[in-house]
Design a protein around this motif. Sequence first.
Motif, short mmCIF file in Angstrom:
data_model
loop_
_atom_site.label_atom_id
_atom_site.label_comp_id
_atom_site.label_asym_id
_atom_site.label_seq_id
_atom_site.Cartn_x
_atom_site.Cartn_y
_atom_site.Cartn_z
N ILE A 134 0.84 -1.20 0.00
CA ILE A 134 0.00 0.00 0.00
C ILE A 134 0.87 1.25 0.00
N ARG A 135 1.93 1.25 0.83
CA ARG A 135 2.83 2.42 0.88
C ARG A 135 3.55 2.61 -0.44
N ASP A 136 4.02 1.52 -1.04
CA ASP A 136 4.77 1.63 -2.30
C ASP A 136 3.90 2.15 -3.43
N PHE A 137 2.64 1.73 -3.47
CA PHE A 137 1.75 2.16 -4.56
C PHE A 137 1.30 3.60 -4.37
N ALA A 138 1.29 4.06 -3.12
CA ALA A 138 1.01 5.47 -2.77
C ALA A 138 -0.27 5.98 -3.43
N ALA A 139 -1.33 5.23 -3.29
CA ALA A 139 -2.62 5.62 -3.87
C ALA A 139 -3.71 5.40 -2.84
N PRO A 140 -4.84 6.11 -2.97
CA PRO A 140 -5.97 5.86 -2.07
C PRO A 140 -6.38 4.39 -2.10
N VAL A 141 -6.93 3.93 -0.98
CA VAL A 141 -7.29 2.52 -0.84
C VAL A 141 -8.82 2.40 -0.84
N LEU A 142 -9.33 1.55 -1.70
CA LEU A 142 -10.76 1.26 -1.72
C LEU A 142 -10.94 -0.10 -1.04
N ARG A 143 -11.39 -0.06 0.20
CA ARG A 143 -11.52 -1.29 1.00
C ARG A 143 -12.92 -1.87 0.83
N VAL A 144 -12.99 -3.15 0.49
CA VAL A 144 -14.25 -3.84 0.24
C VAL A 144 -14.40 -4.95 1.28
N SER A 145 -15.50 -4.93 2.02
CA SER A 145 -15.69 -5.92 3.08
C SER A 145 -17.16 -6.31 3.19
N LEU A 146 -17.39 -7.44 3.83
CA LEU A 146 -18.75 -7.89 4.14
C LEU A 146 -19.15 -7.29 5.48
N ALA A 147 -20.24 -6.52 5.49
CA ALA A 147 -20.69 -5.89 6.73
C ALA A 147 -21.64 -6.78 7.52
N ASP A 148 -22.52 -7.51 6.80
CA ASP A 148 -23.51 -8.30 7.53
C ASP A 148 -24.19 -9.27 6.56
N GLN A 149 -24.71 -10.33 7.12
CA GLN A 149 -25.57 -11.26 6.39
C GLN A 149 -26.77 -11.59 7.28
N ARG A 150 -27.95 -11.47 6.71
CA ARG A 150 -29.17 -11.82 7.46
C ARG A 150 -29.71 -13.12 6.90
N MET A 151 -29.92 -14.08 7.80
CA MET A 151 -30.35 -15.40 7.39
C MET A 151 -31.85 -15.56 7.54
N ASP A 152 -32.45 -16.36 6.67
CA ASP A 152 -33.84 -16.78 6.78
C ASP A 152 -33.82 -18.31 6.79
N GLY A 153 -33.72 -18.87 8.00
CA GLY A 153 -33.48 -20.30 8.10
C GLY A 153 -32.04 -20.58 7.69
N ARG A 154 -31.86 -21.45 6.72
CA ARG A 154 -30.52 -21.72 6.19
C ARG A 154 -30.23 -20.91 4.94
N ARG A 155 -31.17 -20.09 4.53
CA ARG A 155 -31.02 -19.29 3.31
C ARG A 155 -30.54 -17.89 3.67
N VAL A 156 -29.57 -17.39 2.89
CA VAL A 156 -29.12 -16.01 3.08
C VAL A 156 -30.16 -15.09 2.46
N ALA A 157 -30.81 -14.28 3.29
CA ALA A 157 -31.88 -13.40 2.81
C ALA A 157 -31.36 -12.03 2.41
N GLU A 158 -30.24 -11.60 3.01
CA GLU A 158 -29.75 -10.24 2.73
C GLU A 158 -28.24 -10.18 2.95
N HIS A 159 -27.55 -9.61 1.97
CA HIS A 159 -26.11 -9.37 2.07
C HIS A 159 -25.89 -7.86 2.19
N THR A 160 -25.00 -7.45 3.06
CA THR A 160 -24.63 -6.04 3.17
C THR A 160 -23.11 -5.93 3.06
N TYR A 161 -22.66 -5.15 2.09
CA TYR A 161 -21.23 -4.95 1.87
C TYR A 161 -20.87 -3.49 2.14
#
Length: 229
Positions: A134-161
């Motif tokens: 990151i330091r060598d590239f010296a550019a802004p960082v766009l960080r992508v992560s999983l914030a939450d998952q809401r389940m409906d039984g065993r099924r993933v009902a909602e993804h939040t990134y």
Amino acid sequence: MTTVAPTRRPVLRAAVVRKLLALGLMLLVLAGWGAWQYLRRQSVDSETLGPLPSDRQAMTVLLVEPDVTLGIDAGLRRDHTASLARALARRLDEAGYRTQSLSARSDEERFGQTAQGQDRDAAAAHQTRIAQAIRDFAAPVLRVSLADQRMDGRRVAEHTYRVELLEPQSLQPAWRATLTWREGRYQSIALLWHLRKNRLPPPQWDSLADLAMQRLRRDGVIGQSAVIR
């Protein structure tokens, strides 16, 4: 005196018509419900948290993958964080930005294998390499992560990134977007509209990447036109 039995055909015909009307109404309601779910399947909210970095000709796309769950019921955690990060990196590259893609977490961290000394050393070495890149590239960082998952039984009902723009030196967020994808039970009905034209809608990660790029442009994080390199 004989009594003529009334014919049953009109009665049967009326009963069939009523059943067909009820079935048609039910299908219409299901189609409308599926279309409503399909139209609201994705959403985005964003906020500017501080001064945006001045030099935004290049971008480091930093993937933060979640822990891997190995429970028999859960199986591998069903998220598309890596696919979303790759889709964003590809779109930034197509827009003329210099990009590098990095993974913030080692396999040892993701699988929870840091009890052994050599695994802890491998995870620490990975963090050191990423920080240096990151330091060598010296550019802004766009960080992508999983914030939450809401389940409906065993099924993933909602993804939040979460997509965050970080200042390259302090790694403090200057901008943040929250992307949500909802899995409706009746969305498959709405997919028939796409199939009638012999095409499928884009996958979840491509749709969310397009949504993120629109918001990045709207909020002035990236330019409206392609960068000339």
